[in-house]
Design a protein around this motif. Structure first.
Motif, PDB file in Angstrom:
ATOM      1  N   GLN A   1       4.162   3.959  -7.281  1.00  0.00           N
ATOM      2  CA  GLN A   1       3.991   2.564  -7.687  1.00  0.00           C
ATOM      3  C   GLN A   1       4.837   1.651  -6.804  1.00  0.00           C
ATOM      4  O   GLN A   1       5.848   2.078  -6.241  1.00  0.00           O
ATOM      5  N   ALA A   2       4.409   0.393  -6.700  1.00  0.00           N
ATOM      6  CA  ALA A   2       5.158  -0.639  -5.979  1.00  0.00           C
ATOM      7  C   ALA A   2       5.404  -1.807  -6.920  1.00  0.00           C
ATOM      8  O   ALA A   2       4.474  -2.316  -7.555  1.00  0.00           O
ATOM      9  N   ILE A   3       6.664  -2.236  -7.016  1.00  0.00           N
ATOM     10  CA  ILE A   3       7.074  -3.295  -7.937  1.00  0.00           C
ATOM     11  C   ILE A   3       7.694  -4.424  -7.135  1.00  0.00           C
ATOM     12  O   ILE A   3       8.505  -4.198  -6.230  1.00  0.00           O
TER      13      ILE A   3
ATOM     14  N   LEU B   1       0.856  -1.190   0.000  1.00  0.00           N
ATOM     15  CA  LEU B   1       0.000   0.000   0.000  1.00  0.00           C
ATOM     16  C   LEU B   1       0.887   1.234   0.000  1.00  0.00           C
ATOM     17  O   LEU B   1       1.742   1.404   0.891  1.00  0.00           O
ATOM     18  N   VAL B   2       0.697   2.103  -1.003  1.00  0.00           N
ATOM     19  CA  VAL B   2       1.515   3.310  -1.152  1.00  0.00           C
ATOM     20  C   VAL B   2       0.605   4.486  -1.496  1.00  0.00           C
ATOM     21  O   VAL B   2      -0.515   4.304  -1.968  1.00  0.00           O
ATOM     22  N   PRO B   3       1.062   5.722  -1.280  1.00  0.00           N
ATOM     23  CA  PRO B   3       0.241   6.877  -1.642  1.00  0.00           C
ATOM     24  C   PRO B   3      -0.074   6.907  -3.133  1.00  0.00           C
ATOM     25  O   PRO B   3       0.729   6.473  -3.966  1.00  0.00           O
TER      26      PRO B   3
ATOM     27  N   TRP C   1      -4.745   6.168  -1.204  1.00  0.00           N
ATOM     28  CA  TRP C   1      -3.714   5.137  -1.212  1.00  0.00           C
ATOM     29  C   TRP C   1      -4.033   4.101  -2.285  1.00  0.00           C
ATOM     30  O   TRP C   1      -5.195   3.852  -2.589  1.00  0.00           O
ATOM     31  N   THR C   2      -2.993   3.496  -2.846  1.00  0.00           N
ATOM     32  CA  THR C   2      -3.141   2.451  -3.858  1.00  0.00           C
ATOM     33  C   THR C   2      -2.405   1.199  -3.401  1.00  0.00           C
ATOM     34  O   THR C   2      -1.263   1.275  -2.931  1.00  0.00           O
ATOM     35  N   ARG C   3      -3.074   0.051  -3.564  1.00  0.00           N
ATOM     36  CA  ARG C   3      -2.465  -1.226  -3.197  1.00  0.00           C
ATOM     37  C   ARG C   3      -2.101  -2.011  -4.456  1.00  0.00           C
ATOM     38  O   ARG C   3      -2.900  -2.136  -5.380  1.00  0.00           O
ATOM     39  N   TYR C   4      -0.878  -2.537  -4.466  1.00  0.00           N
ATOM     40  CA  TYR C   4      -0.380  -3.375  -5.555  1.00  0.00           C
ATOM     41  C   TYR C   4      -0.152  -4.784  -5.018  1.00  0.00           C
ATOM     42  O   TYR C   4       0.502  -4.961  -3.992  1.00  0.00           O
ATOM     43  N   ASN C   5      -0.677  -5.779  -5.722  1.00  0.00           N
ATOM     44  CA  ASN C   5      -0.546  -7.176  -5.311  1.00  0.00           C
ATOM     45  C   ASN C   5       0.279  -7.951  -6.337  1.00  0.00           C
ATOM     46  O   ASN C   5      -0.126  -8.058  -7.502  1.00  0.00           O
ATOM     47  N   TRP C   6       1.407  -8.499  -5.882  1.00  0.00           N
ATOM     48  CA  TRP C   6       2.304  -9.253  -6.749  1.00  0.00           C
ATOM     49  C   TRP C   6       2.373 -10.703  -6.274  1.00  0.00           C
ATOM     50  O   TRP C   6       2.357 -10.973  -5.076  1.00  0.00           O
ATOM     51  N   ARG C   7       2.470 -11.634  -7.217  1.00  0.00           N
ATOM     52  CA  ARG C   7       2.514 -13.059  -6.872  1.00  0.00           C
ATOM     53  C   ARG C   7       3.639 -13.752  -7.644  1.00  0.00           C
ATOM     54  O   ARG C   7       3.737 -13.647  -8.864  1.00  0.00           O
TER      55      ARG C   7
END
Length: 510
Positions: A188-190, A182-184, A204-210
């Motif tokens: 972006q989150a990688i 979760l980031v402002p 806030w924006t959440r990025y889900n990586w698998r």
């Protein structure tokens, strides 16, 4: 980057080795290290991890990281206590749903005592809640968290995990990963693998990586900042994700001209190494002041310095080659590093051949002539360089000469069978240099002990005459040489300087 728990002096390293138990007694605590002689406190004993679920919230303005890591594991012995590798501030630990006692010990050990002893062979769920500013946490004068103007990056070798999630931090304990960050908004989150979802709420924006394939802990990466993210596929349908900091300045064009060739280069490498082992590929270039690159699994880290002199597909080839040699097939112990770096460097030599900028044989000849016998280059043994020289140039260059010597000894047909068959047979596992030698001997039908000893385990410049057949075979002739050819002062291959940039880049990990 060298494990900071290990002092560089040999006497200090020996003292540390003597303090790490080789094995824990049944029903007792798990060992504080997994048994790697280079890094005695790397990893932990008593359990194997199968999956990490990491949920994070990060505020770039303050470097505040809040996290909950859920670790699924299975015990390998009866346990009253066990360790995780971690350096950030911990708030709470649960083991199988019950509050567990915990304490920070040494420089990066989180010691956990569960409310109830754990029986051998039982599944274990560990939840660790934590919060800290990773850029301000140092151990031995070192931090693996790279602070950037708009966020932070975790990418280093052999350690970086401890600065953003607790783990069993050694390549022999691979696991699958879910990373949710979760980031402002506007940031972006990688991470590794596939982006499975993205959602925004209340600024806030959440990025889900698998990552669904086994992954070593040091190969897990996290990058938070303002990126231009591009998605595509290779001709065969493999997802490709590339990302570039929005503040790369003069290096932006060269970075894109190099990293955007990732899909093409993966397909090309597949012709040598076999089917690509993972579900996605990519690379990212954050705005960091470092100079190295790292083969973080499926999402490769490149510093902007890689592209300061223009496009650099050679380094992209090197890091992509690691997806087979290093990521899919990982070292059994860190002393086996030649299996990673010697073959990734050799991939650059194959690319040089492909681009008509110098053959692998010409590069081997040039290296042999470039370094005189009294140069310290020859004192580093690629097959056992020691922790202080694990990423020395000789591990790469002399290591690649060893690969060329193997090619000369067994001939192209058997050599390329070995090159492709090894990562196919060992996919998602770990391996040692003796195991590779045994495999090469099985495929080639030749004894290779002298060759491996000469080029990997001798701390002096090998005499070509001692190999028996000093010259490489002529085109079309039966290949039997154990060494590069004996040309006097060979001409510098066109690719030499570009390949050497990778040396300086990787050496900067120390």
């Amino acid at each position: 980057m060298r494990k900071r728990l290990i002092v560089s002096a040999a006497a200090g390293a020996l003292a540390l080795l003597l303090t790490v138990p080789a094995a824990a007694a049944p029903g007792g605590p798990g060992a504080a290290g997994i048994g790697d002689t280079y890094y005695p406190y790397a990893g932990n004993g008593g359990y194997n991890v199968s999956h990490y679920d990491i949920r994070l919230k990060y505020q770039p303005a303050t470097d505040q990281l809040e996290g909950t890591a859920t670790i699924l594991a299975t015990t390998t012995q009866d346990l009253t206590r066990f360790n995780l590798d971690f350096v950030l501030g911990v708030q709470e630990v649960l083991v199988n749903g019950r509050t567990a006692a915990f304490a920070s010990t040494g420089e990066s050990e989180l010691q956990i005592t569960p409310a109830r002893p754990l029986a051998k062979g039982s599944p274990v769920t560990v939840v660790v809640r934590y919060a800290d500013k990773p850029g301000e946490v140092e151990r031995g004068g070192y931090s693996a968290w790279l602070r950037t103007p708009d966020g932070g990056v975790a990418a280093n070798e052999p350690e970086s995990a401890a600065w953003w999630y607790p783990s069993n931090d050694h390549p022999t304990d691979k696991a699958t990963f879910d990373v949710s960050v979760l980031v402002p908004d506007g940031t972006q989150a990688i991470s590794n693998g596939i982006l499975t979802g993205q959602s925004s709420r209340a600024g806030w924006t959440r990025y889900n990586w698998r990552q669904t394939k086994p992954q070593a802990t040091y190969l897990a990466t996290l990058a938070i900042g303002k990126f231009d993210i591009r998605t595509d596929t290779t001709p065969g349908g493999l997802p490709v994700v590339t990302a570039y900091s929005k503040d790369l300045g003069d290096n932006d064009g060269a970075a894109r001209a190099s990293v955007e060739r990732t899909g093409e280069l993966v397909d090309w490498l597949s012709t040598y190494f076999g089917a690509y082992p993972f579900d996605s590929i990519g690379g990212y270039v954050p705005n960091v002041p470092t100079g190295y690159a790292l083969e973080t699994q499926t999402q490769i880290f490149y510093s902007p310095a890689q592209f300061a002199r223009g496009s650099n597909t050679s380094t992209v080839v090197h890091e992509l080659a690691h997806q087979w040699y290093g990521d899919s097939v990982s070292v059994q112990r860190w002393s086996d590093i030649w299996l990673n770096e010697g073959f990734a460097r050799y991939a650059q030599w194959l690319w040089s051949e492909h681009e008509n900028e110098g053959t692998a044989q010409e590069l081997a000849d040039y290296i042999y002539s470039y370094y005189p016998a009294d140069n310290a280059f020859w004192t580093v043994k690629p097959g056992d360089p020691g922790p202080d020289h694990q990423f020395a140039g000789a591990v790469y260059d002399r290591g690649a000469v060893a690969v060329q010597a193997l090619r000369n000894a067994v001939g192209d047909e058997k050599f390329f069978r070995i090159l492709k068959g090894w990562p196919t047979e060992r996919r998602f596992g770990n391996a040692s240099i003796p195991q590779f030698q045994a495999y090469a001997e099985r495929i080639s039908g030749k004894p290779l002990g002298e060759l491996f000893n000469t080029w990997l385990f001798t701390d002096s410049k090998p005499a070509l005459s001692s190999a028996g057949v000093p010259a490489a075979p002529a085109a079309g002739a039966a290949a039997s040489a154990l060494a590069p050819s004996a040309k006097a002062q060979p001409q510098e291959p066109k690719s030499w300087k570009k390949i050497q940039e990778t040396n300086s880049i990787h050496d900067s990990r120390h």
